[in-house]
Motif scaffolding. Structure first.
Motif, PDB file in Angstrom:
ATOM      1  N   ASP A   1      39.980  30.163  57.260  1.00 35.75           N
ATOM      2  CA  ASP A   1      41.356  30.480  57.639  1.00 35.75           C
ATOM      3  C   ASP A   1      41.572  31.982  57.467  1.00 35.75           C
ATOM      4  N   PRO A   2      41.870  32.716  58.544  1.00 32.95           N
ATOM      5  CA  PRO A   2      42.045  34.178  58.392  1.00 32.95           C
ATOM      6  C   PRO A   2      43.269  34.548  57.559  1.00 32.95           C
ATOM      7  N   ASN A   3      44.229  33.656  57.428  1.00 38.00           N
ATOM      8  CA  ASN A   3      45.454  33.944  56.670  1.00 38.00           C
ATOM      9  C   ASN A   3      45.394  33.450  55.230  1.00 38.00           C
ATOM     10  N   TYR A   4      44.232  32.981  54.810  1.00 38.15           N
ATOM     11  CA  TYR A   4      44.127  32.437  53.456  1.00 38.15           C
ATOM     12  C   TYR A   4      44.097  33.570  52.428  1.00 38.15           C
ATOM     13  N   VAL A   5      44.919  33.440  51.404  1.00 39.54           N
ATOM     14  CA  VAL A   5      44.970  34.403  50.304  1.00 39.54           C
ATOM     15  C   VAL A   5      44.610  33.658  49.025  1.00 39.54           C
ATOM     16  N   PRO A   6      43.510  34.008  48.366  1.00 40.67           N
ATOM     17  CA  PRO A   6      43.121  33.278  47.153  1.00 40.67           C
ATOM     18  C   PRO A   6      44.135  33.476  46.033  1.00 40.67           C
ATOM     19  N   THR A   7      44.252  32.487  45.207  1.00 39.20           N
ATOM     20  CA  THR A   7      45.179  32.546  44.077  1.00 39.20           C
ATOM     21  C   THR A   7      44.646  33.497  43.009  1.00 39.20           C
ATOM     22  N   GLU A   8      45.514  34.360  42.495  1.00 40.19           N
ATOM     23  CA  GLU A   8      45.138  35.350  41.483  1.00 40.19           C
ATOM     24  C   GLU A   8      45.375  34.774  40.092  1.00 40.19           C
ATOM     25  N   SER A   9      44.346  34.801  39.270  1.00 41.95           N
ATOM     26  CA  SER A   9      44.486  34.301  37.908  1.00 41.95           C
ATOM     27  C   SER A   9      45.249  35.318  37.059  1.00 41.95           C
TER      28      SER A   9
ATOM     29  N   MET B   1      44.256  36.707  34.340  1.00 46.63           N
ATOM     30  CA  MET B   1      43.376  37.787  33.904  1.00 46.63           C
ATOM     31  C   MET B   1      43.173  38.808  35.024  1.00 46.63           C
ATOM     32  N   GLN B   2      43.024  38.319  36.262  1.00 45.82           N
ATOM     33  CA  GLN B   2      42.888  39.234  37.388  1.00 45.82           C
ATOM     34  C   GLN B   2      44.170  40.046  37.585  1.00 45.82           C
ATOM     35  N   ARG B   3      45.304  39.398  37.411  1.00 48.08           N
ATOM     36  CA  ARG B   3      46.576  40.111  37.548  1.00 48.08           C
ATOM     37  C   ARG B   3      46.726  41.168  36.454  1.00 48.08           C
ATOM     38  N   ARG B   4      46.322  40.819  35.224  1.00 48.96           N
ATOM     39  CA  ARG B   4      46.391  41.785  34.134  1.00 48.96           C
ATOM     40  C   ARG B   4      45.515  43.005  34.414  1.00 48.96           C
ATOM     41  N   ASP B   5      44.279  42.770  34.879  1.00 49.76           N
ATOM     42  CA  ASP B   5      43.376  43.877  35.177  1.00 49.76           C
ATOM     43  C   ASP B   5      43.883  44.707  36.354  1.00 49.76           C
ATOM     44  N   ARG B   6      44.447  44.030  37.352  1.00 52.62           N
ATOM     45  CA  ARG B   6      44.960  44.768  38.513  1.00 52.62           C
ATOM     46  C   ARG B   6      46.127  45.669  38.119  1.00 52.62           C
ATOM     47  N   LEU B   7      47.061  45.132  37.340  1.00 55.66           N
ATOM     48  CA  LEU B   7      48.199  45.943  36.911  1.00 55.66           C
ATOM     49  C   LEU B   7      47.757  47.095  36.019  1.00 55.66           C
ATOM     50  N   ARG B   8      46.734  46.861  35.208  1.00 54.83           N
ATOM     51  CA  ARG B   8      46.229  47.925  34.343  1.00 54.83           C
ATOM     52  C   ARG B   8      45.615  49.054  35.168  1.00 54.83           C
ATOM     53  N   GLU B   9      44.835  48.694  36.183  1.00 51.68           N
ATOM     54  CA  GLU B   9      44.223  49.718  37.031  1.00 51.68           C
ATOM     55  C   GLU B   9      45.278  50.454  37.856  1.00 51.68           C
ATOM     56  N   GLU B  10      46.284  49.723  38.343  1.00 53.23           N
ATOM     57  CA  GLU B  10      47.348  50.379  39.107  1.00 53.23           C
ATOM     58  C   GLU B  10      48.133  51.351  38.231  1.00 53.23           C
ATOM     59  N   LYS B  11      48.402  50.954  36.999  1.00 49.53           N
ATOM     60  CA  LYS B  11      49.121  51.839  36.085  1.00 49.53           C
ATOM     61  C   LYS B  11      48.289  53.073  35.751  1.00 49.53           C
ATOM     62  N   LYS B  12      46.987  52.876  35.551  1.00 43.55           N
ATOM     63  CA  LYS B  12      46.109  54.003  35.250  1.00 43.55           C
ATOM     64  C   LYS B  12      46.029  54.967  36.424  1.00 43.55           C
ATOM     65  N   ALA B  13      45.898  54.418  37.648  1.00 44.69           N
ATOM     66  CA  ALA B  13      45.826  55.277  38.831  1.00 44.69           C
ATOM     67  C   ALA B  13      47.135  56.034  39.048  1.00 44.69           C
TER      68      ALA B  13
END
Length: 240
Positions: free
Chosen positions: A51-59, A61-73
């Motif tokens: 499915d080209p519109n499928y978006v996997p669910t973010e855990s 831990m993944q959300r925590r790491d993503r927000l940490r990297e975004e804040k650092k950048a």
């Protein structure tokens, strides 16, 4: 045997009446007109098609790491932009002789200009007091610059006011370094003089002819005196 039991006990062995018949709430299988039910085998081919519109669910831990990297950048980007724009020599808000300017930090957000004039004005006439506010939000940044009319008054205040309490908070006092020290960067841009362990005069190791290194020992005169490593307690060398 049971026929000899009394009537009150025979009641316990009597069969229960049959259940009342109730018609089924649904149609009989032969009268149903719904689609026949099958297994998942018919859908296996559909599962193979992505499915080209499928978006996997973010855990979490993944959300925590993503927000940490975004804040650092974002912090690195803001610091780089601040360094590119940092130029105290041409800042219209910075006025006065830098060698007559005192830097006061760790201020309470309730401190006003008149509070600083009352505390620092006892060392000499003050030309200007500037409390720094955020350019975007206008909030108190917790530090200020005080410009004296005479350099000797600034030096006297620098020596006497570091660590005083203003509005129940101990402040840090220093000279202005943005226009007097080449390559200086403020703490908000990765520079500064360090954290809460900052002191005006750094602690240095004792030196000179009167300094005797080594452990002097306790009672009896034993211990290492800093000379030959075999001279312990005034005794002989390793060979006796």
């Amino acid at each position: 045997m049971t026929d000899k039991l009394p009537a009150n006990l025979l009641v316990l062995f009597a069969p229960r009446p049959p259940l009342r018949y109730l018609p089924h709430c649904d149609y009989a299988p032969e009268k149903r007109r719904t689609a026949p039910i099958s297994g998942v085998a018919a859908f296996l081919e559909e599962l193979k098609k992505p499915d080209p519109n499928y978006v996997p669910t973010e855990s979490w831990m993944q959300r925590r790491d993503r927000l940490r990297e975004e804040k650092k950048a974002a912090l690195e980007k803001k610091t780089k932009e601040g360094l590119d724009a940092y130029d105290p020599e041409h800042d219209p808000l910075v006025r006065g002789d830098p060698y007559k300017t005192l830097f006061v930090s760790r201020l309470s957000y309730e401190v006003k200009e008149n509070d600083l004039e009352r505390e620092f004005g006892r060392f000499g006439p003050i030309e200007r007091v500037r409390i720094v506010h955020d350019k975007d939000t206008g909030k108190h940044r917790g530090y200020a610059f005080i410009v004296y009319e005479r350099e000797k008054d600034m030096k006297a205040a620098y020596k006497e006011t570091d660590g005083i309490r203003i509005k129940d908070r101990r402040v840090l006092v220093d000279v202005e370094r943005g226009r007097t020290v080449k390559g200086w960067k403020p703490k908000r841009l990765g520079g500064g003089l360090g954290g809460r362990g900052y002191t005006k005069i750094p602690v240095t190791r004792p030196t000179g002819g009167n300094f005797r290194g080594g452990f002097q020992g306790g009672r009896g005169g034993g211990g290492f005196t800093g000379g030959n490593r075999f001279e312990i307690g005034g005794g002989r060398g390793p060979r006796g």
